[in-house]
Design an enzyme around this catalytic site. Structure first.
Site, PDB file in Angstrom:
ATOM      1  N   ARG A 154       0.826  -1.212   0.000  1.00 54.99           N
ATOM      2  CA  ARG A 154       0.000   0.000   0.000  1.00 54.99           C
ATOM      3  C   ARG A 154       0.862   1.265   0.000  1.00 54.99           C
ATOM      4  NH1 ARG A 154      -2.144  -3.644  -1.253  1.00 54.99           N
ATOM      5  NH2 ARG A 154      -3.961  -4.708  -0.413  1.00 54.99           N
ATOM      6  N   SER A 224     -11.491  -1.525   2.647  1.00 53.71           N
ATOM      7  CA  SER A 224     -10.710  -2.003   3.805  1.00 53.71           C
ATOM      8  C   SER A 224     -10.165  -0.806   4.576  1.00 53.71           C
ATOM      9  CB  SER A 224      -9.544  -2.875   3.334  1.00 53.71           C
ATOM     10  OG  SER A 224     -10.030  -4.013   2.663  1.00 53.71           O
ATOM     11  N   GLU A 320      -5.436   1.924   6.276  1.00 54.68           N
ATOM     12  CA  GLU A 320      -5.153   1.890   4.844  1.00 54.68           C
ATOM     13  C   GLU A 320      -5.815   3.098   4.177  1.00 54.68           C
ATOM     14  OE1 GLU A 320      -6.450  -0.910   1.081  1.00 54.68           O
ATOM     15  OE2 GLU A 320      -5.714  -1.911   2.877  1.00 54.68           O
TER      16      GLU A 320
END
Length: 336
Positions: A154, A224, A320
């Site tokens: 990420r 998420s 995230e």
């Protein structure tokens, strides 16, 4: 008159102005007209983003479209506008019998976010298919091409070197015609690699995601919320002694990735609610806008989850999702 910011959480948040752009020229013009006076935020669908309060500036919605597909003897090459919906692009490749993106089906958001976040699911990350990213450099109006995204989990160079003063306008994707299925995660392990097709994987990923993940149009969410934490193998081994059924994913350099959703679930937090924000009943990694949640409800819920997981497992969860304050992006970790 303030304007409402589009966001998949379905939060009521406002900016001084929201401008939709469909060309590079428009994007450059809106930037030049406003940068002296206001902070500027560029979004796609407004997924993977939490506006923690109203934004004191201009929100630009990138709707630069276009998909061009070319091929060589060994590779398919896609050039895709940053404002295209990611899943639509994946679907089109499957329809055209072009394999390689099937594991990344139904990831929310636009194509421009794919390299920034290095999106990933079911054993595949964007970096595996990355060719290049075209950026508009606002200071000069030039298009620059970046071939080394310095991708991590990420993470990418677009969150660092190119965070300010640049915007993704096109994304290049390369897909080898010599296709190798990736069947390392979850139910995909049940497929026979000798007979599986990209369409079978695509259908299964869509089925799993639809069964677990809420549609933002029905139940607001940003996807998420937390990253899967990566810990030293020693830490994971100690946890496995206490929780032998804990899912783990071995990584390089003696590291192990844990499943954030599982950790949250073990804290008994599915369905847990603060204000109008709740932990989703089917997938604990997703926080949802259950009943006219405020941004503060979401933040307090995330803070509580982070605290519970730290107390039970001594593992730190990192968001995230990108947190946006009144002037621009803020450090989500320190905010929680």
């Amino acid at each position: 008159m303030k304007q409402k910011i589009p966001n998949t959480f379905g939060l009521t948040v406002f900016a001084k102005k929201v401008v939709i752009v469909t060309t590079v020229e428009q994007l450059q013009q809106v930037w030049q007209d406003n940068i002296e006076n206001y902070p500027i935020m560029i979004i796609g669908q407004g997924s993977n983003t939490l506006f923690t309060c109203d934004f004191d500036g201009i929100v630009i919605v990138n709707r630069i479209k276009g998909i061009t597909i070319t091929e060589t003897e060994q590779t398919w090459h896609l050039k895709v506008g940053a404002g295209e919906i990611w899943h639509d692009v994946v679907s089109q490749t499957i329809e055209k019998n072009i394999s390689g993106l099937e594991n990344l089906a139904l990831i929310p958001g636009c194509v421009g976010s794919a390299p920034i976040q290095n999106i990933g699911a079911y054993g595949v990350e964007f970096q595996k298919v990355a060719d290049y990213v075209e950026l508009l450099e606002f200071a000069t109006g030039n298009i620059i091409t970046v071939t080394d995204g310095q991708y991590g989990y990420r993470e990418s160079v677009f969150k660092k070197t190119y965070l300010q003063g640049y915007a993704v306008v096109n994304v290049g994707i390369k897909l080898p015609k010599q296709w190798q299925p990736v069947l390392t995660y979850g139910e995909l392990r049940n497929f026979d690699p000798k007979i599986v097709t990209a369409k079978m994987i695509f259908d299964k990923v869509c089925e799993i995601r639809r069964s677990k993940l809420p549609d933002p149009k029905v139940l607001g969410n940003g996807g998420s919320f937390f990253k899967n934490p990566v810990v030293d193998k020693i830490v994971a081994d100690k946890l496995l002694e206490i929780y032998p059924n804990m899912p783990i994913y071995p990584q390089a350099n003696h590291q192990t990735k844990l499943a954030a959703g599982w950790l949250i679930d073990q804290c008994g937090l599915k369905g847990y609610q603060i204000g109008g924000a709740a932990v989703h009943q089917q997938q604990a990694l997703v926080l949802v806008n259950k009943n006219q949640a405020t941004a503060q409800d979401v933040v307090e819920l995330a803070r509580y989850i982070k605290k519970c997981v730290a107390q039970k497992f001594l593992v730190n969860l990192s968001p995230e999702i990108r947190f946006i304050g009144n002037q621009g992006e803020i450090n989500a970790d320190s905010y929680l």
